[in-house]
Write a protein that holds these residues in place. Structure first.
Motif, PDB file in Angstrom:
ATOM      1  N   MET B   9     -32.887  52.965   1.232  1.00 54.75           N
ATOM      2  CA  MET B   9     -33.964  53.605   0.685  1.00 54.75           C
ATOM      3  C   MET B   9     -35.408  53.498   1.353  1.00 54.75           C
ATOM      4  O   MET B   9     -35.487  52.450   1.385  1.00 54.75           O
ATOM      5  CB  MET B   9     -34.090  53.845  -0.695  1.00 54.75           C
ATOM      6  CG  MET B   9     -34.837  54.923  -1.286  1.00 54.75           C
ATOM      7  SD  MET B   9     -35.012  54.748  -3.144  1.00 54.75           S
ATOM      8  CE  MET B   9     -33.712  55.665  -3.490  1.00 54.75           C
ATOM      9  N   VAL B  10     -36.086  54.391   1.825  1.00 51.91           N
ATOM     10  CA  VAL B  10     -37.448  54.019   2.036  1.00 51.91           C
ATOM     11  C   VAL B  10     -38.309  54.884   1.327  1.00 51.91           C
ATOM     12  O   VAL B  10     -38.042  56.052   0.837  1.00 51.91           O
ATOM     13  CB  VAL B  10     -37.840  54.515   3.544  1.00 51.91           C
ATOM     14  CG1 VAL B  10     -39.344  54.318   3.731  1.00 51.91           C
ATOM     15  CG2 VAL B  10     -37.109  53.315   4.334  1.00 51.91           C
ATOM     16  N   TYR B 271     -36.590  58.537   1.052  1.00 50.94           N
ATOM     17  CA  TYR B 271     -35.595  58.708   2.253  1.00 50.94           C
ATOM     18  C   TYR B 271     -34.291  57.989   1.948  1.00 50.94           C
ATOM     19  O   TYR B 271     -34.410  56.733   1.521  1.00 50.94           O
ATOM     20  CB  TYR B 271     -36.312  58.458   3.202  1.00 50.94           C
ATOM     21  CG  TYR B 271     -37.754  59.086   3.574  1.00 50.94           C
ATOM     22  CD1 TYR B 271     -37.307  60.201   4.555  1.00 50.94           C
ATOM     23  CD2 TYR B 271     -38.663  58.778   3.155  1.00 50.94           C
ATOM     24  CE1 TYR B 271     -38.356  60.980   4.894  1.00 50.94           C
ATOM     25  CE2 TYR B 271     -39.799  59.643   3.372  1.00 50.94           C
ATOM     26  CZ  TYR B 271     -39.856  60.578   4.360  1.00 50.94           C
ATOM     27  OH  TYR B 271     -40.949  61.462   4.548  1.00 50.94           O
ATOM     28  N   LEU B 272     -33.152  58.486   2.212  1.00 51.12           N
ATOM     29  CA  LEU B 272     -31.927  57.767   1.967  1.00 51.12           C
ATOM     30  C   LEU B 272     -31.113  57.772   3.279  1.00 51.12           C
ATOM     31  O   LEU B 272     -31.148  58.882   4.000  1.00 51.12           O
ATOM     32  CB  LEU B 272     -30.943  58.388   0.828  1.00 51.12           C
ATOM     33  CG  LEU B 272     -31.513  58.013  -0.554  1.00 51.12           C
ATOM     34  CD1 LEU B 272     -30.664  58.788  -1.486  1.00 51.12           C
ATOM     35  CD2 LEU B 272     -31.122  56.501  -0.709  1.00 51.12           C
ATOM     36  N   ALA B 327     -25.679  56.999  10.883  1.00 53.46           N
ATOM     37  CA  ALA B 327     -26.607  55.906  11.049  1.00 53.46           C
ATOM     38  C   ALA B 327     -27.688  56.249  12.232  1.00 53.46           C
ATOM     39  O   ALA B 327     -28.886  55.962  12.427  1.00 53.46           O
ATOM     40  CB  ALA B 327     -25.826  54.518  11.296  1.00 53.46           C
ATOM     41  N   ARG B 328     -27.077  57.008  13.178  1.00 53.27           N
ATOM     42  CA  ARG B 328     -27.795  57.428  14.331  1.00 53.27           C
ATOM     43  C   ARG B 328     -28.833  58.515  13.759  1.00 53.27           C
ATOM     44  O   ARG B 328     -30.027  58.406  14.489  1.00 53.27           O
ATOM     45  CB  ARG B 328     -27.040  58.324  15.326  1.00 53.27           C
ATOM     46  CG  ARG B 328     -26.008  57.343  15.892  1.00 53.27           C
ATOM     47  CD  ARG B 328     -25.470  57.831  17.159  1.00 53.27           C
ATOM     48  NE  ARG B 328     -24.460  56.852  17.990  1.00 53.27           N
ATOM     49  CZ  ARG B 328     -23.080  57.023  18.032  1.00 53.27           C
ATOM     50  NH1 ARG B 328     -22.621  58.051  17.605  1.00 53.27           N
ATOM     51  NH2 ARG B 328     -22.516  56.107  18.614  1.00 53.27           N
ATOM     52  N   ARG B 329     -28.576  59.227  13.015  1.00 49.41           N
ATOM     53  CA  ARG B 329     -29.717  60.327  12.352  1.00 49.41           C
ATOM     54  C   ARG B 329     -30.430  59.707  11.162  1.00 49.41           C
ATOM     55  O   ARG B 329     -31.143  60.562  10.259  1.00 49.41           O
ATOM     56  CB  ARG B 329     -28.849  61.703  11.888  1.00 49.41           C
ATOM     57  CG  ARG B 329     -28.129  62.333  13.077  1.00 49.41           C
ATOM     58  CD  ARG B 329     -27.644  63.667  12.677  1.00 49.41           C
ATOM     59  NE  ARG B 329     -26.463  63.381  11.647  1.00 49.41           N
ATOM     60  CZ  ARG B 329     -26.670  63.973  10.472  1.00 49.41           C
ATOM     61  NH1 ARG B 329     -27.701  64.728  10.055  1.00 49.41           N
ATOM     62  NH2 ARG B 329     -25.738  64.054   9.485  1.00 49.41           N
ATOM     63  N   SER B 330     -30.151  58.589  10.964  1.00 51.50           N
ATOM     64  CA  SER B 330     -30.731  57.769   9.679  1.00 51.50           C
ATOM     65  C   SER B 330     -32.062  58.108   9.485  1.00 51.50           C
ATOM     66  O   SER B 330     -33.126  57.472  10.372  1.00 51.50           O
ATOM     67  CB  SER B 330     -30.302  56.455   9.640  1.00 51.50           C
ATOM     68  OG  SER B 330     -30.865  56.035   8.455  1.00 51.50           O
ATOM     69  N   PRO B 331     -32.936  58.623   8.882  1.00 48.06           N
ATOM     70  CA  PRO B 331     -34.384  58.557   8.387  1.00 48.06           C
ATOM     71  C   PRO B 331     -34.950  57.216   8.153  1.00 48.06           C
ATOM     72  O   PRO B 331     -35.868  56.843   8.384  1.00 48.06           O
ATOM     73  CB  PRO B 331     -34.505  59.643   7.396  1.00 48.06           C
ATOM     74  CG  PRO B 331     -33.292  59.587   6.577  1.00 48.06           C
ATOM     75  CD  PRO B 331     -32.472  59.372   7.376  1.00 48.06           C
ATOM     76  N   VAL B 332     -34.033  56.307   7.545  1.00 50.57           N
ATOM     77  CA  VAL B 332     -34.510  55.109   6.854  1.00 50.57           C
ATOM     78  C   VAL B 332     -34.545  54.400   8.309  1.00 50.57           C
ATOM     79  O   VAL B 332     -35.477  53.434   8.286  1.00 50.57           O
ATOM     80  CB  VAL B 332     -33.351  54.658   6.075  1.00 50.57           C
ATOM     81  CG1 VAL B 332     -33.499  53.209   5.702  1.00 50.57           C
ATOM     82  CG2 VAL B 332     -33.395  55.403   4.763  1.00 50.57           C
TER      83      VAL B 332
END
Lengths: 242, 531
Positions: B9-10, B271-272, B327-332
């Protein structure tokens, strides 16, 4: 009566202890805990709890040595009867006093500290009666039958009886002639053992010695059967509507 | 290389308004039970402030987290295994209920049952711990919004440390003061000290998603984890005698829903997403000698899912394809590794936490504007960062073990983005010098702006479901694997087990998760008819 107390009771206690533990392990993992009250009160506990626990562990070690190690073995190690008596009187006595001082402080704390008392169940109170009773009766038996020069030699009566239990031919006559105080202590102690699986004392069987050997971080895979609908198994969450 | 996936998380602190909605919804969901009255899996602290429990960051007192021993190896700060087993009968450094707060309720019955008299009846506070009338003296948010700061402000361990170690005094006079909010949940660390200190081995990290959980059946109530966790995010349920902690709402995350705290966040600041990391590098990263290198060391643990070699290794190590894709699209990952604006909380505890924070910039802009300057001009902003109302040193103590450089770099990127996007929005020719100096490009700046400012639901939460193979069973509308008459209250349900209410094998009611697709359509849609 002699046969009931010294021939039958030990086996009843053993069966209750073993089946009770198995039952609790199977049905009540969630309730298997120390039920610590340290978050309510820590100052008195910090003194009393280690005192009691270390005391009782030494007492346990002493009982194992006294009951299940034959006198001939300790004699072979060069520990004569008189030396053994002194060790038993002073070592065992000290451990017993440590334990009883600790548990008295714990009972006092439990009674006088409102949050701790509120968290005490009837089950706990019953357990305390027998635990305190067993320790007190043991100390009384020891100190009323011993002087520094001479003491009651339970290794010729009680210990052989205890060992005869393993061969399934209990020598009840040996126990019948032991002093009354020792017999009272033994009965309370046996009842206490039978209570262990059904009280908070059960936490002694989860002493976390495996912690010394496992890696620090535990990884676990998700159980695929646990996804989606919850499995039918007892859980401790209380119901919302109660 | 051993690739593992972690849901991380961010939180964007610029956007937190301190409304405590996350705390309340979390509490309603997870900790509204007896024995858990004082437990806040999610809490929002005003900084500077003492935090919850009080002064939890003072590890000289609470002994949480890891330290390096004389040989340079990681060791728990509370002591080695033998020493802790020896003190298991009474944990010498366990916070008591007073260090959190004594939970209470009010005796509302008096309001209606009091006999007629001259005085208005009052609902007197009663302790939920002792059941007795009590005086309310502290609670989880007693110093919210700097309440009592002139008196209590100096009790913030970071304030104390800044004063004692670098002689920086934090001002608490009204005109000079500053504050921001810090929402905290369990960090779901890569190197969790709570799990390492659990004698029973009940606390584990899930292999699939890195969520750290307490096995309620294995926990025996030894209380070592409460001390082990430097963030004090493992709590002792004083009724059941078991440890409980934030679960990252795993039943929701498994079906692709964000956590309750994220879902209900008013400021939409959470963000998750998935982060891939190399499990083989974790121990080395947690044991770098200099605390200030821990941030970089943890960054080095993270793997780039766009790297074909990493993707191959991830497949080999059993990371599902949709997780690599996520993971490629991860906002974190974008905020942590690509834009490098997010920072870990207290990396010096060496647990490698996985809830990261974007430091707050807003007070700078405000302060600048008040002095008559253009608060969003790149030049002004850059100059002002060092003269922040929130001292850089304070943020650095929270996020980078005292190293101000990463904090400054993060704030500079945020400032550059503001200045650049203002030009874009006003239709002016954007000045790219600011973003280039901050290590960004105009394109990445716009992407970052979209993620931070527009922050669409599907951009904020990129959560792959637990397993594609199980997807059908995960929706409650799908075929249940048992007779529907068996659920609680149904005709097929057992009344009681043989030994009372909670014993034996009883079935729990099916949890009503709002239909997944219906919910996600409602949350993501811009069309009126879907709402």
């Amino acid at each position: 009566m002699t046969v009931l107390l010294w021939g039958a009771l030990p086996y009843i206690v053993f069966v209750l202890l073993v089946t009770g533990l198995l039952w609790r392990y199977h049905y009540d993992q969630f309730g298997w805990t120390t039920r610590s009250s340290e978050v309510y009160e820590s100052k008195l506990l910090a003194v009393a709890s280690p005192m009691f626990h270390y005391g009782i562990l030494f007492v346990l070690a002493g009982h194992i040595m006294g009951l299940f190690v034959p006198a001939s073995w300790t004699n072979a190690l060069g520990l004569g009867e008189h030396a053994y008596h002194l060790l038993s009187l002073y070592g065992g006595g000290a451990a017993g006093l440590l334990a009883i001082a600790g548990i008295l402080m714990l009972v006092y704390r439990r009674r006088t500290n409102a949050p701790v008392f509120r968290a005490t169940t009837a089950n706990d109170k019953l357990m305390y009666v027998f635990l305190l009773g067993a320790i007190a009766a043991g100390l009384v038996a020891k100190f009323t039958h011993s002087t520094p020069s001479h003491g009651y030699d339970y290794r010729t009566t009680i210990a052989p009886w205890a060992r005869s239990l393993f061969t399934l031919s209990p020598d009840t006559a040996l126990m019948a002639e032991a002093p009354l105080a020792y017999r009272v202590h033994a009965v309370i102690g046996m009842v206490l053992f039978a209570l262990i699986p059904f009280t908070r004392l059960v936490h002694m069987f989860s002493a976390p010695l495996q912690y010394l050997f496992r890696p620090y971080i535990v990884y676990r895979a998700r159980d695929p059967r646990r996804l989606g609908a919850r499995p039918k198994e007892p859980r401790g969450w209380e119901r919302v509507d109660t | 290389m051993r690739v593992m996936a972690q849901i991380a998380m961010v939180m964007n602190l610029d956007k937190c308004i301190g409304c405590h909605t996350c705390s309340v919804t979390c509490k309603e969901t997870w900790t509204n039970r007896k024995g858990m009255e004082y437990v806040w899996f999610n809490n929002v602290e005003t900084r500077p402030g003492q935090g919850y429990p009080r002064r939890y960051e003072d590890q000289e007192k609470w002994r949480g987290g890891w330290v390096l021993n004389k040989r340079g190896h990681l060791a728990l700060k509370q002591g080695g295994r033998i020493r802790r087993l020896a003190t298991i009968f009474s944990n010498p450094v366990l916070p008591t209920i007073k260090d959190y707060y004594e939970p209470w309720t009010y005796d509302y019955r008096d309001l209606t049952n009091a006999p007629l008299g001259d005085d208005f009846p009052v609902a007197a506070p009663r302790s939920l711990i002792s059941g007795k009338p009590m005086k309310i003296e502290w609670s989880s948010n007693w110093d919210d919004d700097l309440g009592g700061a002139p008196e209590h402000g100096g009790s913030d361990p970071v304030v104390t440390k800044l004063r004692d170690e670098i002689g920086h005094r934090i001002a608490f006079a009204f005109e000079e003061t500053f504050m921001f909010y810090l929402p905290r949940i369990c960090e779901h660390c890569l190197n969790p000290a709570c799990g390492a200190s659990c004698p029973s081995g009940a606390i584990y990290k899930r292999e699939e998603d890195g969520i750290v959980l307490v096995d309620q059946d294995r926990c025996r109530g030894w209380r070592q984890c409460v001390t082990g966790c430097p963030y004090k995010k493992v709590y002792f349920n004083h009724r059941t005698g078991k440890a409980e902690k934030c679960t990252l709402c795993y039943p929701r995350v498994e079906v692709g829903l964000p956590t309750v705290c994220s879902e209900t966040c008013v400021g939409r600041l959470r963000y998750l997403g998935v982060v891939l990391y190399d499990a083989d590098r974790v121990t080395a990263a947690a044991s770098v000698p200099d605390e200030k290198d821990l941030y970089e060391a943890q960054l080095d643990c993270f793997l780039d899912p766009d790297d074909p070699e990493v993707a191959r290794a991830a497949e080999r190590d059993g990371v599902p394809h949709d997780w690599i894709e996520a993971a490629r699209r991860s906002p974190v990952r974008a905020l942590i590794s690509t834009y490098r604006v997010a920072l870990p909380l207290h990396p010096e505890y060496r647990t490698l936490p996985m809830v990261w924070y974007i430091p707050p910039l807003s007070p700078v802009v405000e302060a600048l504007t008040e002095t008559g300057f253009d608060g969003e001009d790149a030049g002004n902003l850059f100059g002002a960062i060092d003269a922040l109302r929130i001292p850089l040193e304070y943020l650095a103590e929270l996020f980078t073990a005292g190293d101000t450089r990463p904090v400054r770099a993060s704030l500079e990127r945020l400032a550059a983005m503001r200045a650049f996007m203002r030009d874009v929005n006003l239709g002016r020719e954007p000045d790219t010098s600011g973003v280039l100096a901050a290590g960004l490009t105009p394109e990445t700046t716009e992407d970052m702006y979209r993620l931070l400012a527009v922050a669409k639901y599907e951009d904020r939460y990129v959560i792959p479901t637990a397993a594609a193979g199980d997807a059908r069973r995960l929706e409650e509308s799908a075929l249940p694997d048992e007779c529907s008459l068996d659920q609680a209250g149904g005709p097929g349900a057992y009344e009681h087990g043989p030994f009372g209410d909670d014993s034996g094998r009883t079935s729990l009611p099916l949890v009503t998760l709002e239909n997944f697709h219906l919910l996600s359509r409602r949350q993501r849609s811009d069309k009126q008819e879907d709402l």
